[in-house]
Design a protein around this motif. Structure first.
Motif, PDB file in Angstrom:
ATOM      1  N   GLY A  55     -34.201  61.921 -36.502  1.00 44.80           N
ATOM      2  CA  GLY A  55     -35.272  61.578 -35.997  1.00 44.80           C
ATOM      3  C   GLY A  55     -36.413  61.109 -36.950  1.00 44.80           C
ATOM      4  O   GLY A  55     -37.665  60.711 -36.715  1.00 44.80           O
ATOM      5  N   LYS A  56     -36.241  61.159 -38.225  1.00 43.02           N
ATOM      6  CA  LYS A  56     -37.055  60.679 -39.279  1.00 43.02           C
ATOM      7  C   LYS A  56     -36.508  59.610 -40.095  1.00 43.02           C
ATOM      8  O   LYS A  56     -35.334  59.381 -40.250  1.00 43.02           O
ATOM      9  CB  LYS A  56     -37.549  62.129 -40.150  1.00 43.02           C
ATOM     10  N   PRO A  60     -35.217  75.578 -43.928  1.00 47.34           N
ATOM     11  CA  PRO A  60     -34.708  74.890 -42.723  1.00 47.34           C
ATOM     12  C   PRO A  60     -35.261  73.458 -42.737  1.00 47.34           C
ATOM     13  O   PRO A  60     -34.408  72.681 -42.359  1.00 47.34           O
ATOM     14  CB  PRO A  60     -35.321  75.552 -41.532  1.00 47.34           C
ATOM     15  N   GLU A  61     -36.310  73.343 -43.279  1.00 48.04           N
ATOM     16  CA  GLU A  61     -36.884  71.840 -43.588  1.00 48.04           C
ATOM     17  C   GLU A  61     -36.170  70.984 -44.402  1.00 48.04           C
ATOM     18  O   GLU A  61     -36.565  69.721 -44.318  1.00 48.04           O
ATOM     19  CB  GLU A  61     -38.350  71.767 -43.665  1.00 48.04           C
ATOM     20  N   ASP A  62     -35.303  71.621 -45.193  1.00 46.20           N
ATOM     21  CA  ASP A  62     -34.360  70.563 -45.849  1.00 46.20           C
ATOM     22  C   ASP A  62     -33.211  70.204 -45.361  1.00 46.20           C
ATOM     23  O   ASP A  62     -32.340  69.348 -45.911  1.00 46.20           O
ATOM     24  CB  ASP A  62     -33.962  71.362 -47.331  1.00 46.20           C
ATOM     25  N   THR A  63     -32.889  70.712 -43.959  1.00 43.56           N
ATOM     26  CA  THR A  63     -31.932  69.846 -43.332  1.00 43.56           C
ATOM     27  C   THR A  63     -32.031  68.606 -43.044  1.00 43.56           C
ATOM     28  O   THR A  63     -32.968  67.979 -42.539  1.00 43.56           O
ATOM     29  CB  THR A  63     -31.771  70.882 -41.731  1.00 43.56           C
ATOM     30  N   ALA A  64     -30.800  67.697 -43.606  1.00 46.21           N
ATOM     31  CA  ALA A  64     -30.824  66.533 -43.447  1.00 46.21           C
ATOM     32  C   ALA A  64     -29.456  66.047 -43.819  1.00 46.21           C
ATOM     33  O   ALA A  64     -28.614  66.895 -44.494  1.00 46.21           O
ATOM     34  CB  ALA A  64     -31.916  65.706 -44.352  1.00 46.21           C
ATOM     35  N   VAL A  65     -29.011  64.627 -43.763  1.00 45.20           N
ATOM     36  CA  VAL A  65     -28.129  64.116 -44.603  1.00 45.20           C
ATOM     37  C   VAL A  65     -28.519  63.590 -45.942  1.00 45.20           C
ATOM     38  O   VAL A  65     -29.582  63.143 -45.982  1.00 45.20           O
ATOM     39  CB  VAL A  65     -27.501  62.832 -43.586  1.00 45.20           C
ATOM     40  N   TYR A  66     -27.846  64.074 -47.018  1.00 42.93           N
ATOM     41  CA  TYR A  66     -28.494  63.514 -48.201  1.00 42.93           C
ATOM     42  C   TYR A  66     -27.323  62.312 -48.552  1.00 42.93           C
ATOM     43  O   TYR A  66     -26.267  62.700 -48.704  1.00 42.93           O
ATOM     44  CB  TYR A  66     -28.052  65.040 -49.052  1.00 42.93           C
TER      45      TYR A  66
END
Length: 127
Positions: free
Chosen positions: A42-43, A88-94
């Motif tokens: 969503g970002k 937890p806010e580092d959760t993402a596709v890198y």
């Protein structure tokens, strides 16, 4: 054509560490800067870190400064992202990215500066 293959993602608990790798092929790796970006659900995709072609200059986003470190091994055509004290806010596709200009000496490592992108690796940090 450049191929980028990321690895090292996974599911970890908050406070843990991970090291992402991005192996490049198809062009002289040592002549190009590299970057890491991430996109959370969503970002929009955001800048994480970048490193110059020589490795002499590095840039990190404020949100990861002091926790993440970008580095490169030109002999292995690989760029790394060491991630410590994960949140937890580092959760993402890198995603890793390959700069468009050889021997680039400027400071613009925004998304528009890259010619090639990897497929991404998922990092999930649980609380």
């Amino acid at each position: 054509q450049v191929q980028l293959v990321e690895s090292g993602g996974g599911l970890v608990q908050a406070g843990a560490s991970l090291r992402l790798s991005c192996a490049a092929s198809g062009r002289t790796f040592s002549s190009y800067g590299m970057g890491w970006f991430r996109q959370a659900p969503g970002k929009e995709r955001e800048f994480v870190a970048a490193i110059s072609w020589s490795g002499g200059r590095v840039f990190h986003a404020d949100s990861v400064k002091g926790r993440f470190t970008i580095s490169r091994d030109n002999a292995k055509s690989t760029v790394y992202l060491q991630m410590n004290s994960l949140k937890p806010e580092d959760t993402a596709v890198y995603y890793c990215a390959f700069h468009a200009e050889p021997y680039y000496s400027g400071s613009d490592y925004g998304q528009h500066s890259y010619a090639y992108w990897g497929q991404g690796t998922q990092v999930t940090v649980s609380s």
